[in-house]
Design an enzyme around this catalytic site. Structure first.
Site, PDB file in Angstrom:
ATOM      1  CB  ALA A 169      59.042 -20.599  32.201  1.00  0.00           C
ATOM      2  CG  ASP A 170      54.149 -24.433  31.627  1.00  0.00           C
ATOM      3  OD1 ASP A 170      53.889 -24.721  30.447  1.00  0.00           O
ATOM      4  OD2 ASP A 170      53.784 -25.135  32.591  1.00  0.00           O
TER       5      ASP A 170
END
Ligand code: ADP
Ligand code: MG
Length: 250
Positions: A169-170
């Site tokens: 996600a990051d």
């Protein structure tokens, strides 16, 4: 994955020697009292590095609390709505890391998670083994060049995750570690395994490119150029030969 109840919650663990972990060990106070804090990483919040004793094979661990970001942070700094153990941030990250580690992916060895409940809310922490001799890519590129082979190797590593459907996600330069000529991905909060698709894979790489540029704007000596990113993409395509519609540089 195993679990045991604690006051107001649960400890989950996957490493066998972590069975005797207790709730206090998720708190840096415990390690401070034992003079076992060996470092920290200050981002928006602090991640602690600690030294364990023989009971835990003298490993070095990373302690991280789950803090809220964005608007919700105004409402509560660290409370999340509880919807069942397996959907808590800490349990989900621990389980994903355990699976990836077992499958041989370049991720750190997960140790344990603590989930504390109060009413409809929970707070959580995770413990992960520290990768020895590791530097994240911002720290590394601040002082060292990476050659073409290394950039390609990084691209290939990311592609292996993508081919398996691992969505990070990051994905940014600080969530990639370099140690002993190998790259590791870390910080899988909100990561999931999902069907491999070019659109999220491309967005992931786009985000990584943005991150390198942002870090370079903050630190002009950062050893990064567009040519390096092209090398990364070349390595990526050896493992995941998908057609990108073009990674744009703004
Ligand atoms: N397993 C690990 N081994 C070595 N260093 C780590 C490890 N996990 C985190 N770090 C270092 O600590 C930093 C912050 O950790 P991270 O898990 O990314 O938390 P956050 O991004 O929420 O601050 C990383 O960028 C990296 O420099
Ligand atoms: Mg991070």
């Amino acid at each position: 994955m195993q679990t045991k109840p604690i006051k107001n919650g649960v400890i989950a663990w996957c490493a066998e020697h972590a069975a005797n972990i207790d709730a206090t060990m998720f708190n840096v106070d415990y390690w401070q009292a034992n003079h076992a804090v060996i470092g920290e990483s200050k981002g928006r919040y602090t991640t602690w590095f600690v030294q364990t004793d023989k009971r835990h094979h003298q490993q070095q661990w990373v302690l991280r609390h789950y803090w809220r970001g964005g608007l919700m942070a105004k409402f509560s700094r660290d409370a999340y709505l509880y919807r069942g153990l397996t959907t808590t941030r800490a349990y989900a990250e621990l389980a994903l890391l355990a699976q990836l580690h077992q499958e041989g992916f370049a991720v750190p060895n997960p140790i344990a998670a603590k989930i504390e409940r109060f009413g409809i809310w929970y707070r959580a922490d995770i413990i992960i083994e520290r990768v020895a001799n590791a530097k994240d890519l911002v720290a590394h590129l601040a002082k060292h060049l990476m050659n073409n082979t290394q950039w390609q190797q990084l691209g290939a590593t990311i592609a292996q995750f993508h081919v398996r459907g691992v969505y990070h996600a990051d994905l940014n330069a600080k969530n990639i570690l370099f140690a002993d000529n190998k790259f590791y991905l870390i910080d899988f909060d909100r990561g999931v395994i999902k069907p491999p698709q070019a659109n999220w894979q491309q967005a992931n790489l786009q985000r990584l490119l943005r991150s390198f540029k942002k870090e370079q704007a903050k630190l002009p000596q950062l050893q990064f150029s567009e040519v390096d990113f092209q090398q990364l993409l070349t390595g990526y395509h050896t493992i995941n030969p998908i057609n990108f519609t073009g990674i744009t540089t703004n």
